[in-house]
Design a protein around this motif. Structure first.
Motif, PDB file in Angstrom:
ATOM      1  N   ASP A  11       0.808  -1.228   0.000  1.00 54.88           N
ATOM      2  CA  ASP A  11       0.000   0.000   0.000  1.00 54.88           C
ATOM      3  C   ASP A  11       0.836   1.269   0.000  1.00 54.88           C
ATOM      4  O   ASP A  11       0.291   2.358   0.090  1.00 54.88           O
ATOM      5  CB  ASP A  11      -0.965  -0.006   1.196  1.00 54.88           C
ATOM      6  CG  ASP A  11      -0.255  -0.154   2.520  1.00 54.88           C
ATOM      7  OD1 ASP A  11       0.895  -0.631   2.530  1.00 54.88           O
ATOM      8  OD2 ASP A  11      -0.844   0.211   3.545  1.00 54.88           O
ATOM      9  N   HIS A  41      -7.238   2.327   3.660  1.00 54.42           N
ATOM     10  CA  HIS A  41      -7.386   0.980   4.213  1.00 54.42           C
ATOM     11  C   HIS A  41      -7.867   0.999   5.661  1.00 54.42           C
ATOM     12  O   HIS A  41      -8.426   0.017   6.133  1.00 54.42           O
ATOM     13  CB  HIS A  41      -6.072   0.205   4.072  1.00 54.42           C
ATOM     14  CG  HIS A  41      -5.517   0.267   2.681  1.00 54.42           C
ATOM     15  ND1 HIS A  41      -6.254  -0.148   1.592  1.00 54.42           N
ATOM     16  CD2 HIS A  41      -4.356   0.746   2.198  1.00 54.42           C
ATOM     17  CE1 HIS A  41      -5.530   0.067   0.495  1.00 54.42           C
ATOM     18  NE2 HIS A  41      -4.386   0.607   0.843  1.00 54.42           N
ATOM     19  N   ILE A  48      -7.657  -3.958   0.876  1.00 52.89           N
ATOM     20  CA  ILE A  48      -8.333  -4.650  -0.225  1.00 52.89           C
ATOM     21  C   ILE A  48      -7.387  -4.494  -1.428  1.00 52.89           C
ATOM     22  O   ILE A  48      -7.127  -3.366  -1.872  1.00 52.89           O
ATOM     23  CB  ILE A  48      -9.727  -4.049  -0.495  1.00 52.89           C
ATOM     24  CG1 ILE A  48     -10.610  -4.288   0.740  1.00 52.89           C
ATOM     25  CG2 ILE A  48     -10.360  -4.637  -1.759  1.00 52.89           C
ATOM     26  CD1 ILE A  48     -11.953  -3.615   0.720  1.00 52.89           C
ATOM     27  N   PRO A  49      -6.801  -5.623  -1.900  1.00 51.27           N
ATOM     28  CA  PRO A  49      -5.721  -5.525  -2.889  1.00 51.27           C
ATOM     29  C   PRO A  49      -6.050  -4.649  -4.100  1.00 51.27           C
ATOM     30  O   PRO A  49      -5.206  -3.893  -4.566  1.00 51.27           O
ATOM     31  CB  PRO A  49      -5.496  -6.986  -3.308  1.00 51.27           C
ATOM     32  CG  PRO A  49      -5.899  -7.771  -2.102  1.00 51.27           C
ATOM     33  CD  PRO A  49      -7.056  -7.018  -1.498  1.00 51.27           C
ATOM     34  N   GLU A  50      -7.276  -4.733  -4.591  1.00 48.59           N
ATOM     35  CA  GLU A  50      -7.604  -3.953  -5.786  1.00 48.59           C
ATOM     36  C   GLU A  50      -7.543  -2.449  -5.493  1.00 48.59           C
ATOM     37  O   GLU A  50      -7.081  -1.664  -6.323  1.00 48.59           O
ATOM     38  CB  GLU A  50      -8.993  -4.341  -6.282  1.00 48.59           C
ATOM     39  CG  GLU A  50      -9.208  -3.897  -7.701  1.00 48.59           C
ATOM     40  CD  GLU A  50     -10.566  -4.302  -8.212  1.00 48.59           C
ATOM     41  OE1 GLU A  50     -10.902  -5.485  -8.114  1.00 48.59           O
ATOM     42  OE2 GLU A  50     -11.282  -3.410  -8.705  1.00 48.59           O
ATOM     43  N   ASN A  51      -8.009  -2.068  -4.306  1.00 53.63           N
ATOM     44  CA  ASN A  51      -7.933  -0.646  -3.931  1.00 53.63           C
ATOM     45  C   ASN A  51      -6.484  -0.185  -3.849  1.00 53.63           C
ATOM     46  O   ASN A  51      -6.140   0.911  -4.305  1.00 53.63           O
ATOM     47  CB  ASN A  51      -8.597  -0.413  -2.563  1.00 53.63           C
ATOM     48  CG  ASN A  51     -10.104  -0.587  -2.630  1.00 53.63           C
ATOM     49  OD1 ASN A  51     -10.675  -0.643  -3.717  1.00 53.63           O
ATOM     50  ND2 ASN A  51     -10.744  -0.684  -1.477  1.00 53.63           N
ATOM     51  N   ALA A  53      -3.909  -1.366  -5.446  1.00 56.85           N
ATOM     52  CA  ALA A  53      -3.339  -1.277  -6.794  1.00 56.85           C
ATOM     53  C   ALA A  53      -3.801  -0.001  -7.506  1.00 56.85           C
ATOM     54  O   ALA A  53      -3.020   0.678  -8.167  1.00 56.85           O
ATOM     55  CB  ALA A  53      -3.722  -2.506  -7.610  1.00 56.85           C
ATOM     56  N   ARG A  54      -5.072   0.329  -7.346  1.00 53.47           N
ATOM     57  CA  ARG A  54      -5.586   1.564  -7.982  1.00 53.47           C
ATOM     58  C   ARG A  54      -4.850   2.795  -7.471  1.00 53.47           C
ATOM     59  O   ARG A  54      -4.548   3.717  -8.226  1.00 53.47           O
ATOM     60  CB  ARG A  54      -7.073   1.742  -7.669  1.00 53.47           C
ATOM     61  CG  ARG A  54      -7.982   0.883  -8.493  1.00 53.47           C
ATOM     62  CD  ARG A  54      -9.402   1.064  -7.970  1.00 53.47           C
ATOM     63  NE  ARG A  54     -10.220  -0.067  -8.339  1.00 53.47           N
ATOM     64  CZ  ARG A  54     -10.886  -0.147  -9.472  1.00 53.47           C
ATOM     65  NH1 ARG A  54     -10.834   0.836 -10.323  1.00 53.47           N
ATOM     66  NH2 ARG A  54     -11.608  -1.213  -9.739  1.00 53.47           N
ATOM     67  N   GLY A  91      -1.292  -7.051  -7.997  1.00 55.59           N
ATOM     68  CA  GLY A  91      -1.762  -5.815  -8.651  1.00 55.59           C
ATOM     69  C   GLY A  91      -0.855  -4.639  -8.332  1.00 55.59           C
ATOM     70  O   GLY A  91      -0.496  -3.850  -9.219  1.00 55.59           O
ATOM     71  N   SER A  92      -0.450  -4.526  -7.085  1.00 56.49           N
ATOM     72  CA  SER A  92       0.426  -3.428  -6.663  1.00 56.49           C
ATOM     73  C   SER A  92       1.821  -3.581  -7.264  1.00 56.49           C
ATOM     74  O   SER A  92       2.393  -2.620  -7.794  1.00 56.49           O
ATOM     75  CB  SER A  92       0.540  -3.410  -5.128  1.00 56.49           C
ATOM     76  OG  SER A  92      -0.665  -2.996  -4.545  1.00 56.49           O
TER      77      SER A  92
END
Ligand code: KG4
Ligand code: ZN
Length: 343
Positions: A11, A41, A48-51, A53-54, A91-92
């Motif tokens: 993150d 977070h 939440i991994p997708e958050n 990465a965004r 994703g990150s």
């Protein structure tokens, strides 16, 4: 040699520029930019991994621009690019890796893919204001990596001579801190809040188990301890501030006792001249003090190193430092993110 280090495994979006001279024992920090999506977070009580990465996508280019500006450097001044290629959230990781590959191609600079776990240990090889004259790290060294995702003990005969001694069989130390924080109703991430609450607590009021503390290996296990804390809290009718502080103090002390015992055991077995601490949990003052005290009590000639707090949690400087001392360039076309990378 200037190295631009990129870290995006979780993150934090970290970009830094370090300078290393031939044969230097430590590198110097020219800039260090860390953009964190932590506050986002906190609202979900975990990542939440997708958050994550965004947020990496939003931060990565501005962080690179800022790191160059702070170091008063132009892309052409950069000699090498270093990037975390694992372990972490896929994703990150991909955001940092693909950005670094693009820069390697466009700027025509070599690329050094770097293991995030090495990075945490190499945060100790960055010059800091607190360094004293005798602050050179001597080998052999034992390293303890304590982060949200990992708890590992390593043996370093020298740079590029790293041997894994053991690690957690279940939860990482930081993960256990975060889970216990959550069940006590503390904000995410739990580690710093547990540390703060523990200052006002009585560590003797609760007695928690210390899994694997006396085992023959260098492994750890924190899952049972977390469950023991859960059971204890379920027995309590109302979790007031003092009880929360007492649980935090007892839990934190238990985690620290286990970490210190195994680290000292490794240092003795391998005749270590230095102990290097790294990872987010290394920011914990009680852990730092406990290792220092334990070394003094042992009467052995061991020097203890721990990075300044801002370099304990994820950052690009530690990645650039690890790349400097483990200089292995790889053609950018062959570099891929590896979320399960280990030692
Ligand atoms: O190294 P890091 O930034 O990210 C990972 O690679 O996992 O470590 C984050 C972890 C979290 O579990 C957090 O609770 C813990 O480090 N942490 C602390 C403290 N500051 C951060 N744990 C105990 N005491 C602290 N002061
Ligand atoms: Zn980390």
């Amino acid at each position: 040699m200037l190295i631009l280090g990129i870290e995006s495994s979780c993150d934090e979006t970290g970009v830094a520029i370090i300078k290393g001279e031939e044969n230097s024992k430590k590198v110097s920090l020219l800039s260090n930019v860390v953009a964190s999506s932590l506050s986002l977070h906190s609202t979900t009580g975990g990542i939440i991994p997708e958050n994550a990465a965004r947020e990496q996508i939003k931060f990565i280019i501005p962080a690179i621009q800022e790191a160059l500006k702070d170091a008063n450097a132009k892309p052409n001044d950069v000699d090498t690019i270093a990037v975390t290629y694992g372990p972490g959230l896929i994703g990150s990781l991909l955001i940092g890796v693909e950005t670094a590959k693009s820069l390697s191609y466009v700027w025509d600079k070599p690329l050094i893919p770097t293991n995030h776990l090495y990075g945490h240990i190499y945060a100790n090889f960055i010059e800091s204001k607190n360094d004293s004259v005798e602050s050179d790290i001597t080998f052999p060294a034992v390293g303890l990596i304590v982060s949200g995702g990992h708890t590992d003990l390593i043996f370093m005969k020298g740079h590029q001579k790293i041997e894994w001694l053991g690690g957690t069989r279940d939860d990482a130390a930081g993960e256990a801190m975060d889970k216990v924080g959550r069940l006590l109703g503390l904000p995410y991430p739990g580690g710093p809040h547990i540390e703060k609450a523990a200052l006002k607590g009585d560590s003797k009021r609760f007695n928690f188990p210390k899994p694997l503390i006396g085992s023959d290996d260098f492994d750890f296990s924190f899952s049972g301890l977390k469950t023991a804390v859960l059971r204890e809290t379920q027995k309590i009718e109302k979790l007031d501030e003092q009880t929360t502080a007492d649980i935090c103090a007892a839990f934190q002390k238990t985690v620290i006792d286990i970490l210190v015992r195994k680290t000292m055991k490794a240092a003795e077995k391998y005749d270590a001249k230095s102990i290097l601490l790294g990872g987010g949990v290394a920011a914990n003052q009680a852990l730092r003090d406990a290792i220092q005290t334990s070394i003094e009590d042992s009467n052995q000639q061991i020097s203890f190193f721990v990075p300044p707090r801002n370099l304990c949690t994820d950052n690009g400087a530690m990645i650039a430092a690890a790349a400097f001392f483990n200089n292995k360039e790889v053609d950018f076309k062959k570099v891929d993110a590896n979320p399960n990378l280990y030692f």
